[in-house]
Design a protein around this motif. Sequence first.
Motif, PDB file in Angstrom:
ATOM      1  N   MET A   1       0.851  -1.168   0.000  1.00 61.63           N
ATOM      2  CA  MET A   1       0.000   0.000   0.000  1.00 61.63           C
ATOM      3  C   MET A   1       0.899   1.233   0.000  1.00 61.63           C
ATOM      4  SD  MET A   1      -2.890   1.385   2.734  1.00 61.63           S
ATOM      5  CE  MET A   1      -2.768  -0.054   3.680  1.00 61.63           C
ATOM      6  N   PRO A   4      -0.006   7.630   2.531  1.00 58.65           N
ATOM      7  CA  PRO A   4      -1.018   8.650   2.307  1.00 58.65           C
ATOM      8  C   PRO A   4      -0.373   9.958   1.860  1.00 58.65           C
ATOM      9  CG  PRO A   4      -0.803   8.171   4.653  1.00 58.65           C
ATOM     10  CD  PRO A   4       0.080   7.214   3.920  1.00 58.65           C
ATOM     11  N   TYR A  44      -6.335   8.813   2.110  1.00 61.81           N
ATOM     12  CA  TYR A  44      -6.146   7.386   2.318  1.00 61.81           C
ATOM     13  C   TYR A  44      -6.996   6.613   1.320  1.00 61.81           C
ATOM     14  CZ  TYR A  44      -4.148   8.461   6.914  1.00 61.81           C
ATOM     15  OH  TYR A  44      -3.363   8.934   7.945  1.00 61.81           O
ATOM     16  N   PRO A  45      -6.474   5.522   0.770  1.00 59.37           N
ATOM     17  CA  PRO A  45      -7.272   4.692  -0.130  1.00 59.37           C
ATOM     18  C   PRO A  45      -8.287   3.869   0.654  1.00 59.37           C
ATOM     19  CG  PRO A  45      -5.154   3.665   0.242  1.00 59.37           C
ATOM     20  CD  PRO A  45      -5.116   5.010   0.942  1.00 59.37           C
ATOM     21  N   THR A 108     -10.850   2.895   6.435  1.00 63.76           N
ATOM     22  CA  THR A 108     -11.545   3.683   5.413  1.00 63.76           C
ATOM     23  C   THR A 108     -12.335   2.745   4.503  1.00 63.76           C
ATOM     24  OG1 THR A 108      -9.602   3.631   3.981  1.00 63.76           O
ATOM     25  CG2 THR A 108      -9.839   5.551   5.430  1.00 63.76           C
ATOM     26  N   GLU A 110     -13.657   3.956   1.566  1.00 61.58           N
ATOM     27  CA  GLU A 110     -13.477   4.508   0.225  1.00 61.58           C
ATOM     28  C   GLU A 110     -12.341   5.516   0.310  1.00 61.58           C
ATOM     29  OE1 GLU A 110     -17.461   5.833   0.076  1.00 61.58           O
ATOM     30  OE2 GLU A 110     -17.070   7.700   1.115  1.00 61.58           O
ATOM     31  N   LEU A 111     -11.944   6.061  -0.819  1.00 58.34           N
ATOM     32  CA  LEU A 111     -10.937   7.116  -0.793  1.00 58.34           C
ATOM     33  C   LEU A 111     -11.415   8.173   0.199  1.00 58.34           C
ATOM     34  CD1 LEU A 111      -8.359   8.402  -1.949  1.00 58.34           C
ATOM     35  CD2 LEU A 111      -9.795   9.459  -3.691  1.00 58.34           C
TER      36      LEU A 111
END
Length: 157
Positions: A1, A4, A44-45, A108, A110-111
């Motif tokens: 990942m 951010p 954040y994804p 999270t 979603e984005l």
Amino acid sequence: MSSPALLEVNLDHAAGSLNPEGFLAGLSAGAQKALASLAYAAAYPAGAILFSEQEPPRGVFIVLKGRVKVSMTSSEGKTVILRIARPGDVVGLHAVVAGEPYQSNAETLELAQISCIRREAFLNFLREHPDAALQVARQLGFDYHTACEQVRALGLL
């Protein structure tokens, strides 16, 4: 990942989409400005973990855009969703104020754009802004009420 991306914190930009019952919406304009000066925001994804159960409290996380799932996991691996945090909501508040480990996970959905305020900076902010401290008490009371309702509902299944 990937890491951010750091963003400028602009609470005025998020104001139109705030949850009217959320933490930010209950703060005065002066308190919001002071809080923004302490915060750093990042994108954040989906699926990013903000914090996990039993981690020491690093700070509070304020949802500026997107949604965050707050959940708990049993020792058997069962997960219960406590709530879905929306723009203007704060997560990690109890742990930061009590100085205890996080009792939940925050991920999270979603984005999302999330603002983080380190624990000591947030506690100093509360000492300097009594209206914000009262808002924290209201938020913790609301969270307690919600937890009681969930326990009542789960107990009746």
